[in-house]
Write an enzyme that holds these catalytic residues in place. Structure first.
Site, short mmCIF file in Angstrom:
data_model
loop_
_atom_site.label_atom_id
_atom_site.label_comp_id
_atom_site.label_asym_id
_atom_site.label_seq_id
_atom_site.Cartn_x
_atom_site.Cartn_y
_atom_site.Cartn_z
N LYS A 4 0.82 -1.23 0.00
CA LYS A 4 0.00 0.00 0.00
C LYS A 4 0.84 1.27 0.00
O LYS A 4 0.44 2.29 -0.54
CB LYS A 4 -0.93 0.01 1.22
CG LYS A 4 -2.08 -0.97 1.07
CD LYS A 4 -3.16 -0.72 2.11
CE LYS A 4 -4.39 -1.56 1.83
NZ LYS A 4 -4.15 -3.01 2.12
N SER A 37 1.79 -9.84 -0.99
CA SER A 37 1.38 -8.45 -0.81
C SER A 37 1.71 -7.86 0.56
O SER A 37 1.90 -6.65 0.69
CB SER A 37 -0.12 -8.31 -1.09
OG SER A 37 -0.87 -9.16 -0.25
N GLU A 82 -10.02 7.36 3.92
CA GLU A 82 -10.90 6.53 4.75
C GLU A 82 -10.23 5.18 4.89
O GLU A 82 -9.41 4.78 4.06
CB GLU A 82 -12.28 6.39 4.11
CG GLU A 82 -12.50 5.17 3.24
CD GLU A 82 -11.88 5.29 1.86
OE1 GLU A 82 -11.66 6.43 1.41
OE2 GLU A 82 -11.61 4.24 1.26
C1 LIG Z 1 -5.02 -4.01 1.60
C2 LIG Z 1 -4.33 -5.30 1.33
C3 LIG Z 1 -4.72 -6.14 0.27
C4 LIG Z 1 -5.92 -5.85 -0.60
O1 LIG Z 1 -5.84 -4.69 -1.33
P1 LIG Z 1 -5.65 -4.67 -2.92
O2 LIG Z 1 -5.94 -3.28 -3.29
O3 LIG Z 1 -6.58 -5.66 -3.51
O4 LIG Z 1 -4.23 -5.07 -3.18
C5 LIG Z 1 -3.99 -7.30 0.03
N1 LIG Z 1 -2.94 -7.63 0.80
C6 LIG Z 1 -2.53 -6.85 1.83
C7 LIG Z 1 -1.36 -7.29 2.64
C8 LIG Z 1 -3.21 -5.67 2.13
O5 LIG Z 1 -2.79 -4.92 3.16
#
Ligand SMILES: *Cc1c(COP(=O)(O)O)cnc(C)c1O
Length: 397
Positions: free
Chosen positions: A89, A377, A111
């Site tokens: 993010k 992610s 938000e």
């Molecule tokens: C917020 C988040 C997601 C989901 O958000 P996307 O916009 O779909 O990438 C996925 N993995 C993690 C670790 C997150 O913090």
């Protein structure tokens, strides 16, 4: 049909900017400027420098040897979990805070539901010295106390949304109201590839550093810069969009998008938007979303807060309906087991969102020669309590 945004802000039939008249000026200012600003040399220099020195990029592309042996295929993990603040993010919030500065904004609003995007936003506001207000449902504030504490330590003001179900959509309404009332000095940082045009495209471009790096990192380790599969979990879809971006038009690369099936796709407790969604409008964008027959948005459910969203971004709606990406739904149980497996085979505790992507290897067979790149992610520190409580009763078997 193109997998990129057209000049009206659409991917195929999805996207656009369905906003109240009073927001038009704010969104239009961004639309007219975002590509120009992103192409500006000083912007690019600042963005790349912060990605390197502050976020810690490039994030490694790690060949997961033991996981690969277990599933008899080649699995690479793109380590977004190693970024500062623990997920992808931050790539987007760094980009948007620099965008806000270029547009002369002094005040940032956002938000947040689970608080991850709120923390990423509060972080870059502290970094740049801009005022930061994060709207959050009163219920979520109670549920996500550690992230609320983090935001406050970082100097953000957390304002509770007290209406409706007091969760994410109510926080979104409050943020929009704020933006309408503060059109000239305020930028609204949206955390995924959702919202009115140009947000989905802007966020995808900021996250596209993920696939830009995968290309040269794969080339260093294999004969090719082209994987056979790219696998990512999808909440709104930003880590997936970033991982896919430079491969969207390369049809040899199979794209796999992984959604949260919660307690089961048809259990009534799910966030599997592609399977359950219909065309509708959410957060200013025409896309697929979970809704009742009379068009009310259905409350989504997933054990992972980051996938607990009733829609997907318009790019993903398009990738689904055009068949460019394959969508797979993974239940809470499947994800939790895959998360524990990564801990024990590779010594990496993944975010529960990410664990959904990893669960694909149990669902689908890959060839021994296939190169599979998974977008890792985020890291699982934030989810430790959920893991502990889950495995207390199930023991991971
Ligand atoms: C917020 C988040 C997601 C989901 O958000 P996307 O916009 O779909 O990438 C996925 N993995 C993690 C670790 C997150 O913090």
């Amino acid at each position: 049909m193109s997998n990129h945004i057209n000049d009206k802000g659409y991917y195929g039939e999805f996207g656009g900017a369905f906003i109240p008249e009073m927001l038009y000026q704010n969104v239009e200012e961004l639309r007219q400027n975002y590509l120009k600003v992103m192409a500006d040399d000083s912007f690019k220099r600042d963005f790349n420098k912060l990605l390197k020195d502050y976020v810690g990029r490039p994030s490694p592309l790690y060949f997961a040897k033991r996981l690969s042996e277990k599933y008899n295929t080649k699995i690479y993990l793109k380590r977004e979990d190693l970024n500062h603040t623990g997920a992808h993010k931050i790539n987007n919030t760094i980009g948007q805070i620099l965008m806000a500065k270029h547009l002369g904004k002094s005040r940032i609003i956002a938000e947040t539901g689970a608080g991850q995007h709120g923390v990423a936003t509060a972080t870059v506001c502290a970094l740049t010295g801009l005022e930061c207000i994060v709207y959050m449902g009163e219920v979520d504030i109670a549920r996500q106390a550690p992230n609320v504490a983090r935001m406050k330590m970082l100097g953000a003001e957390v304002r509770p949304a007290l209406s409706g179900s007091r969760t994410l959509k109510d926080a979104t309404n409050e943020a929009i109201r704020d933006w309408i009332n503060n059109p000239t000095n305020t930028h609204y940082i949206i955390g995924s590839v959702v919202g009115p045009h140009p947000y989905p495209d802007m966020v995808a471009r900021f996250q596209s550093v993920i696939s830009e790096e995968i290309k040269w990192q794969l080339k260093e380790q294999e004969d090719t810069d082209t994987p056979d599969y790219l696998i990512a979990c999808v909440g709104g879809g930003s880590n997936a969009a970033g991982a896919y971006f430079h491969y969207l038009d390369d049809n040899e690369v199979n794209l796999i998008a992984v959604e949260a099936a919660g307690l089961g796709i048809y259990s009534g407790e799910s966030a599997a938007t592609s399977a359950l969604g219909e065309v509708g409008i959410i957060h200013g964008s025409k896309t697929l979303l979970m809704q009742s027959k009379d068009g009310q948005i259905t409350e989504p459910y997933s054990i992972s807060a980051g996938l607990d969203y009733p829609g997907v971004g318009p790019l993903h709606a398009h990738l689904y309906t055009s068949g460019r990406a394959e969508f797979i739904s993974i239940t809470d149980d499947e994800a939790m087991k895959a998360g524990l497996e990564l801990c024990q085979l590779e010594g990496i505790i993944p975010a529960i969102e990410t664990a959904h992507a990893l669960a694909v290897f149990k669902q689908k067979d890959f060839k021994p020669t296939d190169i599979c790149v998974v977008s890792l992610s985020g890291r699982g520190d934030k989810d430790l309590e959920t893991y502990i409580n889950y495995f207390k009763t199930d023991n991971g078997k």
